[in-house]
Write a protein that holds these residues in place. Structure first.
Motif, PDB file in Angstrom:
ATOM      1  N   LEU A 134       0.920  -1.453   0.022  1.00  0.00           N
ATOM      2  CA  LEU A 134       0.111   0.054  -0.019  1.00  0.00           C
ATOM      3  C   LEU A 134       0.953   1.188   0.100  1.00  0.00           C
ATOM      4  CD1 LEU A 134      -2.917   1.308   0.404  1.00  0.00           C
ATOM      5  CD2 LEU A 134      -2.317   1.211   2.684  1.00  0.00           C
ATOM      6  N   PHE A 135       0.570   2.229  -0.824  1.00  0.00           N
ATOM      7  CA  PHE A 135       1.331   3.453  -0.795  1.00  0.00           C
ATOM      8  C   PHE A 135       0.400   4.298   0.203  1.00  0.00           C
ATOM      9  CE2 PHE A 135       2.624   7.628  -1.827  1.00  0.00           C
ATOM     10  CZ  PHE A 135       3.847   7.599  -2.350  1.00  0.00           C
ATOM     11  N   ILE A 136       1.090   4.611   1.317  1.00  0.00           N
ATOM     12  CA  ILE A 136       0.285   5.467   2.187  1.00  0.00           C
ATOM     13  C   ILE A 136       0.971   6.954   2.025  1.00  0.00           C
ATOM     14  CG2 ILE A 136       0.084   5.827   4.594  1.00  0.00           C
ATOM     15  CD1 ILE A 136       0.403   3.137   5.286  1.00  0.00           C
ATOM     16  N   ASN A 137      -0.138   7.896   1.481  1.00  0.00           N
ATOM     17  CA  ASN A 137       0.434   9.029   1.444  1.00  0.00           C
ATOM     18  C   ASN A 137       0.068   9.895   2.635  1.00  0.00           C
ATOM     19  OD1 ASN A 137       1.574  11.066  -0.415  1.00  0.00           O
ATOM     20  ND2 ASN A 137      -0.432  11.901  -0.860  1.00  0.00           N
ATOM     21  N   ALA A 138       1.287  10.364   3.486  1.00  0.00           N
ATOM     22  CA  ALA A 138       0.938  10.830   4.682  1.00  0.00           C
ATOM     23  C   ALA A 138       0.814  12.422   4.451  1.00  0.00           C
ATOM     24  CB  ALA A 138       1.988  10.680   5.776  1.00  0.00           C
ATOM     25  N   ARG A 139      -0.430  12.878   4.598  1.00  0.00           N
ATOM     26  CA  ARG A 139      -0.714  14.411   4.525  1.00  0.00           C
ATOM     27  C   ARG A 139      -0.723  15.013   5.672  1.00  0.00           C
ATOM     28  NH1 ARG A 139      -6.714  16.812   2.367  1.00  0.00           N
ATOM     29  NH2 ARG A 139      -6.726  18.522   4.314  1.00  0.00           N
ATOM     30  N   THR A 140       0.197  16.175   5.606  1.00  0.00           N
ATOM     31  CA  THR A 140       0.209  16.880   7.011  1.00  0.00           C
ATOM     32  C   THR A 140      -0.295  18.407   6.655  1.00  0.00           C
ATOM     33  OG1 THR A 140       1.715  18.140   8.523  1.00  0.00           O
ATOM     34  CG2 THR A 140       2.574  17.742   6.002  1.00  0.00           C
ATOM     35  N   ASP A 141      -1.184  18.963   7.499  1.00  0.00           N
ATOM     36  CA  ASP A 141      -2.145  19.997   7.090  1.00  0.00           C
ATOM     37  C   ASP A 141      -1.603  21.478   7.871  1.00  0.00           C
ATOM     38  OD1 ASP A 141      -3.814  18.688   5.642  1.00  0.00           O
ATOM     39  OD2 ASP A 141      -5.383  18.531   7.057  1.00  0.00           O
ATOM     40  N   VAL A 142      -0.108  21.170   8.057  1.00  0.00           N
ATOM     41  CA  VAL A 142       0.554  22.270   8.545  1.00  0.00           C
ATOM     42  C   VAL A 142       0.255  23.593   7.846  1.00  0.00           C
ATOM     43  CG1 VAL A 142       2.914  23.358   8.828  1.00  0.00           C
ATOM     44  CG2 VAL A 142       2.612  21.085   9.482  1.00  0.00           C
ATOM     45  N   PHE A 143       0.244  23.890   6.508  1.00  0.00           N
ATOM     46  CA  PHE A 143      -0.058  24.659   5.729  1.00  0.00           C
ATOM     47  C   PHE A 143      -1.432  24.979   5.676  1.00  0.00           C
ATOM     48  CE2 PHE A 143       4.201  23.792   4.998  1.00  0.00           C
ATOM     49  CZ  PHE A 143       4.893  24.869   4.605  1.00  0.00           C
ATOM     50  N   PHE A 144      -2.300  24.353   6.290  1.00  0.00           N
ATOM     51  CA  PHE A 144      -3.725  24.918   6.475  1.00  0.00           C
ATOM     52  C   PHE A 144      -4.049  25.604   7.890  1.00  0.00           C
ATOM     53  CE2 PHE A 144      -5.514  21.470   3.357  1.00  0.00           C
ATOM     54  CZ  PHE A 144      -5.312  22.579   2.266  1.00  0.00           C
TER      55      PHE A 144
ATOM     56  N   ALA B  36       7.382   5.683  10.394  1.00  0.00           N
ATOM     57  CA  ALA B  36       6.147   4.995  10.705  1.00  0.00           C
ATOM     58  C   ALA B  36       5.713   3.823   9.505  1.00  0.00           C
ATOM     59  CB  ALA B  36       5.113   6.011  11.215  1.00  0.00           C
ATOM     60  N   GLY B  37       6.119   4.427   8.536  1.00  0.00           N
ATOM     61  CA  GLY B  37       5.845   3.426   7.326  1.00  0.00           C
ATOM     62  C   GLY B  37       5.245   4.184   6.088  1.00  0.00           C
ATOM     63  N   ALA B  38       5.212   5.420   6.379  1.00  0.00           N
ATOM     64  CA  ALA B  38       4.391   6.222   5.142  1.00  0.00           C
ATOM     65  C   ALA B  38       5.452   6.168   3.832  1.00  0.00           C
ATOM     66  CB  ALA B  38       4.375   7.925   5.507  1.00  0.00           C
ATOM     67  N   SER B  39       4.662   6.411   2.609  1.00  0.00           N
ATOM     68  CA  SER B  39       5.210   6.118   1.358  1.00  0.00           C
ATOM     69  C   SER B  39       5.567   7.421   0.756  1.00  0.00           C
ATOM     70  CB  SER B  39       4.550   5.235   0.394  1.00  0.00           C
ATOM     71  OG  SER B  39       3.912   4.053   1.150  1.00  0.00           O
ATOM     72  N   GLY B  40       4.595   8.535   1.037  1.00  0.00           N
ATOM     73  CA  GLY B  40       4.720   9.654   0.389  1.00  0.00           C
ATOM     74  C   GLY B  40       4.366  10.765   1.311  1.00  0.00           C
ATOM     75  N   LEU B  41       4.654  12.124   1.236  1.00  0.00           N
ATOM     76  CA  LEU B  41       4.528  13.265   1.877  1.00  0.00           C
ATOM     77  C   LEU B  41       3.617  14.146   1.036  1.00  0.00           C
ATOM     78  CD1 LEU B  41       4.699  15.094   4.565  1.00  0.00           C
ATOM     79  CD2 LEU B  41       6.780  16.089   3.398  1.00  0.00           C
ATOM     80  N   PHE B  42       2.346  14.516   1.544  1.00  0.00           N
ATOM     81  CA  PHE B  42       1.349  15.377   0.689  1.00  0.00           C
ATOM     82  C   PHE B  42       1.276  16.567   1.667  1.00  0.00           C
ATOM     83  CE2 PHE B  42      -3.186  15.690  -0.603  1.00  0.00           C
ATOM     84  CZ  PHE B  42      -2.988  16.870  -1.468  1.00  0.00           C
ATOM     85  N   VAL B  43       1.604  17.890   1.287  1.00  0.00           N
ATOM     86  CA  VAL B  43       1.581  18.979   1.849  1.00  0.00           C
ATOM     87  C   VAL B  43       0.578  20.049   0.950  1.00  0.00           C
ATOM     88  CG1 VAL B  43       3.003  20.767   2.871  1.00  0.00           C
ATOM     89  CG2 VAL B  43       4.050  18.653   2.421  1.00  0.00           C
ATOM     90  N   PRO B  44      -0.757  19.684   1.395  1.00  0.00           N
ATOM     91  CA  PRO B  44      -1.690  20.543   0.532  1.00  0.00           C
ATOM     92  C   PRO B  44      -1.760  21.935   1.147  1.00  0.00           C
ATOM     93  CG  PRO B  44      -2.881  19.102   2.181  1.00  0.00           C
ATOM     94  CD  PRO B  44      -1.411  18.717   1.901  1.00  0.00           C
ATOM     95  N   GLY B  45      -1.727  23.108   0.558  1.00  0.00           N
ATOM     96  CA  GLY B  45      -1.792  24.559   1.201  1.00  0.00           C
ATOM     97  C   GLY B  45      -0.625  25.482   0.899  1.00  0.00           C
TER      98      GLY B  45
END
Length: 255
Positions: free
Chosen positions: A148-158, A183-192
């Motif tokens: 599984l590709f776990i895209n870890a989204r961080t909402d820091v910029f929101f 922790a096993g995330a595959s990608g970093l999603f930084v919306p905002g």
């Protein structure tokens, strides 16, 4: 290797720094098929769009069973890998997140987004708490044998308007990225995030391939590639554009 795991491996391989995977987010089987026929390498849902298309508000207000049925129809409609926006995991505890991820995998997903904010108000979870949730998600995936590709989204910029974004926020996003990677995330999603210098720093220093979202002020696709971005999402933009066209066409028809 199962067909689902083959798609999962393919999906991982599409995340290349400097050659970003473009995801034009769909909301149902019909929109997914349209995106696929346009030449998409993969299909992604967006929680806001899926909710809006079915009369719900975003923020896990749509029943999870409904989201799963929608996912199954999308997976059945296209041959491309499908990743689902699971918001914050539909549950209060890591065990709930694990069950959510297991259900999404059973429905055919090969990727998911998991965000580190509370759906009720958008405030950030403590990073340590999010690590536990991501760890549970990875363990649930490992039990199925699907990469599984776990895209870890961080909402820091929101948490602040774009004009208030600064390098301190980049540092916080990168701190979380390192923890999430462990922790096993595959990608970093930084919306905002929209400012080019901030995106450049994130892409350079992130231990995970960086995903940004198209919104006003975000650099062009070509420039994002030059900055080292690995994935570009369109979020609610496609749904809003389609509904705007529909409204205008209906207005013209009834004029």
């Amino acid at each position: 290797m199962t067909p689902q795991n083959e798609k999962a491996r393919l999906f991982h391989s599409l995340h290349v720094r400097g050659q970003p995977l473009v995801l034009f987010n769909a909301w149902d089987a019909g929109s997914a098929l349209a995106v696929a026929e346009a030449g998409a390498s993969a299909v992604a849902t967006g929680s806001w769009s899926v909710a809006a298309a079915n009369g719900f508000a975003d923020g896990e207000q749509m029943p999870f069973a409904f989201a799963l049925d929608n996912l199954r129809r999308i997976v059945a409609a296209v041959t491309q890998p499908v990743t689902i926006d699971l918001e914050s995991g539909y549950g209060e505890t890591p065990a709930h997140v694990a069950a959510t991820v297991a259900a999404a995998l059973d429905a055919g997903a090969v990727g998911c987004n998991l965000e580190d904010s509370f759906p009720a108000d958008g405030s950030l979870r403590d990073a340590a708490d999010q690590v536990e949730r991501l760890t549970a998600a990875r363990q649930a995936a490992e039990k199925t044998g699907v990469a599984l590709f776990i895209n870890a989204r961080t909402d820091v910029f929101f948490q602040k308007p774009a004009e208030a974004h600064d390098m301190d926020m980049v540092d916080e996003a990168l701190r979380r990225a390192r923890l999430y990677a462990d922790a096993g995330a595959s990608g970093l999603f930084v919306p905002g995030v929209v400012a080019e210098p901030l995106i450049a720093r994130l892409a350079e220093a992130s231990p995970l391939p960086l995903n940004v979202m198209v919104m006003p002020g975000v650099p062009s696709r070509a420039r994002l590639a030059e900055l080292g971005v690995a994935r570009i999402s369109h979020g609610p933009g496609p749904y809003r554009g389609a509904m705007q066209w529909l409204t205008e066409a209906a207005r013209a028809a009834m004029a």
